[in-house]
Write a protein that holds these residues in place. Sequence first.
Motif, PDB file in Angstrom:
ATOM      1  N   VAL A 156      10.014  -7.750   1.809  1.00  0.00           N
ATOM      2  CA  VAL A 156      10.583  -6.887   0.773  1.00  0.00           C
ATOM      3  C   VAL A 156       9.677  -7.039  -0.447  1.00  0.00           C
ATOM      4  CG1 VAL A 156      12.642  -6.325  -0.558  1.00  0.00           C
ATOM      5  CG2 VAL A 156      12.854  -7.486   1.646  1.00  0.00           C
ATOM      6  N   VAL A 157       9.233  -5.906  -0.968  1.00  0.00           N
ATOM      7  CA  VAL A 157       8.300  -5.964  -2.101  1.00  0.00           C
ATOM      8  C   VAL A 157       8.841  -5.162  -3.283  1.00  0.00           C
ATOM      9  CG1 VAL A 157       6.177  -6.440  -0.825  1.00  0.00           C
ATOM     10  CG2 VAL A 157       6.971  -4.082  -1.013  1.00  0.00           C
ATOM     11  N   ARG A 158       8.429  -5.598  -4.463  1.00  0.00           N
ATOM     12  CA  ARG A 158       8.859  -4.932  -5.696  1.00  0.00           C
ATOM     13  C   ARG A 158       7.931  -3.745  -5.957  1.00  0.00           C
ATOM     14  NH1 ARG A 158       9.367 -10.874  -7.271  1.00  0.00           N
ATOM     15  NH2 ARG A 158      11.608 -11.166  -7.030  1.00  0.00           N
ATOM     16  N   VAL A 159       8.507  -2.590  -6.069  1.00  0.00           N
ATOM     17  CA  VAL A 159       7.699  -1.376  -6.256  1.00  0.00           C
ATOM     18  C   VAL A 159       8.019  -0.749  -7.615  1.00  0.00           C
ATOM     19  CG1 VAL A 159       7.585  -0.960  -3.768  1.00  0.00           C
ATOM     20  CG2 VAL A 159       9.402   0.124  -5.100  1.00  0.00           C
ATOM     21  N   THR A 171      11.286  -2.367   1.829  1.00  0.00           N
ATOM     22  CA  THR A 171      11.159  -3.290   2.955  1.00  0.00           C
ATOM     23  C   THR A 171      10.223  -2.676   3.988  1.00  0.00           C
ATOM     24  OG1 THR A 171      13.420  -3.998   2.564  1.00  0.00           O
ATOM     25  CG2 THR A 171      12.449  -4.616   4.681  1.00  0.00           C
ATOM     26  N   PHE A 172       9.186  -3.437   4.319  1.00  0.00           N
ATOM     27  CA  PHE A 172       8.185  -2.971   5.282  1.00  0.00           C
ATOM     28  C   PHE A 172       8.059  -3.950   6.439  1.00  0.00           C
ATOM     29  CE2 PHE A 172       6.357  -1.041   1.384  1.00  0.00           C
ATOM     30  CZ  PHE A 172       6.031   0.238   1.842  1.00  0.00           C
ATOM     31  N   GLU A 173       7.658  -3.456   7.602  1.00  0.00           N
ATOM     32  CA  GLU A 173       7.102  -4.342   8.609  1.00  0.00           C
ATOM     33  C   GLU A 173       5.706  -4.730   8.104  1.00  0.00           C
ATOM     34  OE1 GLU A 173       9.237  -2.760  12.687  1.00  0.00           O
ATOM     35  OE2 GLU A 173       7.396  -1.762  12.046  1.00  0.00           O
ATOM     36  N   THR A 174       5.289  -5.947   8.452  1.00  0.00           N
ATOM     37  CA  THR A 174       4.138  -6.482   7.708  1.00  0.00           C
ATOM     38  C   THR A 174       2.762  -6.086   8.230  1.00  0.00           C
ATOM     39  OG1 THR A 174       4.304  -8.435   9.072  1.00  0.00           O
ATOM     40  CG2 THR A 174       5.361  -8.529   6.892  1.00  0.00           C
ATOM     41  N   GLY A 175       2.709  -5.408   9.395  1.00  0.00           N
ATOM     42  CA  GLY A 175       1.394  -5.007   9.901  1.00  0.00           C
ATOM     43  C   GLY A 175       0.873  -3.737   9.243  1.00  0.00           C
ATOM     44  N   ILE A 176       1.565  -3.269   8.234  1.00  0.00           N
ATOM     45  CA  ILE A 176       1.180  -1.993   7.608  1.00  0.00           C
ATOM     46  C   ILE A 176      -0.046  -2.184   6.702  1.00  0.00           C
ATOM     47  CG2 ILE A 176       2.831  -2.290   5.681  1.00  0.00           C
ATOM     48  CD1 ILE A 176       3.311   0.780   5.883  1.00  0.00           C
ATOM     49  N   HIS A 224      -1.646  -5.713 -14.235  1.00  0.00           N
ATOM     50  CA  HIS A 224      -0.510  -4.828 -14.524  1.00  0.00           C
ATOM     51  C   HIS A 224       0.601  -4.987 -13.482  1.00  0.00           C
ATOM     52  CE1 HIS A 224       1.670  -1.206 -15.712  1.00  0.00           C
ATOM     53  NE2 HIS A 224       1.549  -0.735 -14.495  1.00  0.00           N
ATOM     54  N   TYR A 225       0.226  -4.927 -12.199  1.00  0.00           N
ATOM     55  CA  TYR A 225       1.242  -4.911 -11.139  1.00  0.00           C
ATOM     56  C   TYR A 225       1.663  -6.310 -10.698  1.00  0.00           C
ATOM     57  CZ  TYR A 225       0.282   0.087 -10.612  1.00  0.00           C
ATOM     58  OH  TYR A 225       0.157   1.431 -10.822  1.00  0.00           O
ATOM     59  N   GLY A 226       0.813  -7.307 -10.987  1.00  0.00           N
ATOM     60  CA  GLY A 226       1.080  -8.664 -10.521  1.00  0.00           C
ATOM     61  C   GLY A 226       0.340  -8.945  -9.234  1.00  0.00           C
ATOM     62  N   ARG A 227       0.138 -10.242  -8.969  1.00  0.00           N
ATOM     63  CA  ARG A 227      -0.462 -10.646  -7.700  1.00  0.00           C
ATOM     64  C   ARG A 227       0.593 -10.497  -6.604  1.00  0.00           C
ATOM     65  NH1 ARG A 227      -4.675 -14.610  -7.604  1.00  0.00           N
ATOM     66  NH2 ARG A 227      -3.462 -15.793  -6.078  1.00  0.00           N
ATOM     67  N   ILE A 228       0.199 -10.722  -5.345  1.00  0.00           N
ATOM     68  CA  ILE A 228       1.172 -10.504  -4.266  1.00  0.00           C
ATOM     69  C   ILE A 228       2.365 -11.450  -4.425  1.00  0.00           C
ATOM     70  CG2 ILE A 228       0.217 -12.064  -2.503  1.00  0.00           C
ATOM     71  CD1 ILE A 228       1.480  -8.468  -1.893  1.00  0.00           C
ATOM     72  N   GLU A 229       2.156 -12.632  -5.018  1.00  0.00           N
ATOM     73  CA  GLU A 229       3.304 -13.536  -5.178  1.00  0.00           C
ATOM     74  C   GLU A 229       4.328 -12.985  -6.160  1.00  0.00           C
ATOM     75  OE1 GLU A 229       0.070 -14.663  -5.623  1.00  0.00           O
ATOM     76  OE2 GLU A 229      -0.014 -16.096  -7.286  1.00  0.00           O
ATOM     77  N   ASP A 230       3.899 -12.093  -7.056  1.00  0.00           N
ATOM     78  CA  ASP A 230       4.863 -11.451  -7.961  1.00  0.00           C
ATOM     79  C   ASP A 230       5.570 -10.290  -7.253  1.00  0.00           C
ATOM     80  OD1 ASP A 230       3.930 -13.033 -10.194  1.00  0.00           O
ATOM     81  OD2 ASP A 230       2.121 -11.795 -10.110  1.00  0.00           O
ATOM     82  N   LEU A 231       4.886  -9.717  -6.264  1.00  0.00           N
ATOM     83  CA  LEU A 231       5.423  -8.519  -5.601  1.00  0.00           C
ATOM     84  C   LEU A 231       6.298  -8.857  -4.397  1.00  0.00           C
ATOM     85  CD1 LEU A 231       2.089  -6.457  -5.709  1.00  0.00           C
ATOM     86  CD2 LEU A 231       4.058  -6.233  -7.224  1.00  0.00           C
ATOM     87  N   PHE A 232       6.033  -9.991  -3.771  1.00  0.00           N
ATOM     88  CA  PHE A 232       6.764 -10.399  -2.555  1.00  0.00           C
ATOM     89  C   PHE A 232       8.115 -10.976  -2.982  1.00  0.00           C
ATOM     90  CE2 PHE A 232       7.262 -14.073   0.591  1.00  0.00           C
ATOM     91  CZ  PHE A 232       7.777 -13.292   1.609  1.00  0.00           C
ATOM     92  N   ALA A 233       9.187 -10.254  -2.637  1.00  0.00           N
ATOM     93  CA  ALA A 233      10.511 -10.658  -3.122  1.00  0.00           C
ATOM     94  C   ALA A 233      11.329 -11.374  -2.055  1.00  0.00           C
ATOM     95  CB  ALA A 233      11.267  -9.414  -3.591  1.00  0.00           C
TER      96      ALA A 233
END
Length: 532
Positions: A258-261, A158-163, A206-215
Motif C-alpha cells: 500500500v503506497v501513499r499517492v 494497493t498494488f501487487e508488487t511486480g508492477i 518532494h514526494y519522499g523516498r520509498i520509505e515515506d511512500l510505503f505505508a
Amino acid sequence: MRRWNGWGDTATDYPLPDSAARYLESLIGPGRPAPDASFESLLTGVPPSRLAPHPLVRTDPADRALHARGHSLPDWVALRTGRVGTFPDGVAYPTCDEDVQALLEYAGRTEARLIPYGGGTSVVGHINPLPGPQPVLTIDLGSMRRLLSLDTISQLATFETGIPGPQVEAELGRQGYTLGHFPQSFELSTLGGWIATRSSGQQSYHYGRIEDLFAGGHLETPAGPLDIPLHPASAAGPDLRHLVLGSEGRLGVITRAVVRVRPLPERESFFGIFFHDWEAGAEAVRAAAQADLAVSMLRLSDAQETETTLALSGKDRLVAWADRGLRLLRYGSPRCLLVLGVTGSAVAARRALRDAQAIALRHGGLPTGTAIGRIWRKSRFRTPYLRNTLWERGYAIDTLETAIPWATALGTAESMKAALRGALDDPGEQVLVFAHLSHVYRDGASVYVTYLFRCAADPEETVARWRRLKAAASQVVVARGGTISHQHGVGIDHAAYLPQEKGSLGIQALRQACRTFDPHGRMNPGKLLLDV
Ligand SMILES: Cc1cc2nc3c(=O)[nH]c(=O)nc-3n(C[C@H](O)[C@H](O)[C@H](O)COP(=O)(O)OP(=O)(O)OC[C@H]3O[C@@H](n4cnc5c(N)ncnc54)[C@H](O)[C@@H]3O)c2cc1C
C-alpha cells in the motif's frame, strides 16, 4: 523487446555523436570495443537444472539466462562476454499469494534457495544466484502487477508488487493520481524492488523516498505470512515496515504494497541555474533545503559533470550557442549546473521558483530558464541507454553513491573522486570522474559519483579494474562515515562494508530477524549480509 545484455528496449538507442567520442578520447584515450557473445552461445553454457519438477517452475535455458544477472558492471561484463558462470536452476512466475506459498513450501521440501526478482535492475548483485550445492529458484513477480484498489479519500493505493514504474504511473494517472517515485531505472524497476532496496526517486525531495511512500503491505515468508497494517502513524513499538524496507529478498516475498499517492500536480517544470563553482552551488542548495523550500528536485553537478553532460548531450549547436551566451555573462567553464524542479499548484510552484532563484542569486547563481530543464526532463530515463553505446565503443561506466552530513559532504566527494582518479594509475589508465549532489536533506546530501574507464582487452582485467575503483571509493566512504549506499542497496558488492556501518550488534540483530522469518536461510542468501 527488452535487451538481454544491456539497458532497456531494443527500439531505443542513445547514439554518441562524433564530437562526444572525440571528447572522451581526449580525456581517457580511445575505447577498445570487443565483440559481444550471442544469446545462443550464452545458452550453451546453461547447465542442466537441479530442480525437481513443479507446475510453477520453468527450467528452460532462455528463462534461466534472462534471470542470471542484473546491471552491475561485473554483470554487464558477464553478459556481454557470455561468461555468466552461475545460472538459476529455474524461474517461477507466481500470479497470487497462494502460488508464492506453494513455492516456499516447495523450496522447503527440496532445499532450494529462492531469489525474489522484480525488474532485475539491481546494480549491486542483488538477484545473482551464487554458486553452491543447493538449487536456486528465481521468483519473478512480473505476473503480479495489478492495481488492487485506490482509496482516494485516504490517498492510498494497493498494488501487487511486480508492477513496473510506467504501469504504476499509468494506473494512477488514469484516475488523476501519482506515486511520484521516479528512479532513473523507472522504465524497468518495480514497486517490490523499490521497497526491498530502499530506493530513492529523482524527486524524492518532494514526494519522499520509498520509505515515506510505503505505508503497509503483505509478505509471504518461509515462517508464514506477515501483514504490515496501515496506520498514518503509530507509537506501537518499532515499525516493522522498516524491517521490510531494504530487506533485499532476505525475509520473504513482498506480494502487496500500500503506497501513499497524491493528485497529479497542476504544474511541474525544471530549470537550469549555473554557478561559478560547486562550493557556491552547494551552499545555495543547502540554504534551500534548510529553509524548507517547496521545490521538488535540487540536482547539482560538479564542473566536470556539467561539461561532460553538455559534451555527451548530442546537441552540439545548441550547446555551442548556450556556451557563447554563458561566456558573455562570465559563466564560462568551469561552471556547475543545478537542475531545479518545482511541482504542485501553479501558485506554490511560482512561489517555490521565486524563492529558489532568490537563494541562487545570493550565491552567485545564474538562472537560465526552462530550456535545460526541458532537455533534462526529456532524457531523464533515456540517459541509461548511453551505457549501451559507451560499452559498444569500448568504455565501461559505473556509478556509486553515499549520503553524508553537510559538514563533510563536499570533502568526502572530493576524496571519493580523487581515489577513483588514482585507482588505475598502475596500469596507466585515465579515469573520467564526475559527481552531483543528487538528493538533498536538511542535514546532508547524497553524493553520486560516475566514473568511466576503458575496457581492457581481457574482460577479467576489466572487472579487476572495476574492483580496484569500487574498493578505492568505498573505502573512502566508510572511512568518512558515509553510508555505503544512499539508494542502490547492499546486495553482494556492498555487503563487506555493512558491518562498519551497522556495528556487530546491529548486524547480529539483522541476522536474527532473517532467521525469524527464514529459519533455514533459503531466502536470497549471501546478499545484504555475508555468509548467513
Ligand atoms: C540505469 C539504472 C539507474 C538506476 N537508478 C536508480 C535510482 O535513481 N534510484 C534508485 O533507488 N535505484 C536506482 N537504480 C537501482 C535499481 O533500479 C533499484 O535498486 C531498484 O529499486 C531495483 O528494483 P527492481 O524491481 O529492478 O528489483 P531487482 O533488481 O529485481 O531486485 C532488487 C532486490 O530486491 C528484491 N526484491 C525485488 N522484488 C521483491 C519482492 N517483491 N519481494 C521481496 N524482495 C524483492 C530482490 O530479491 C533483490 O534483492 C538504478 C539502476 C540502473 C540499472
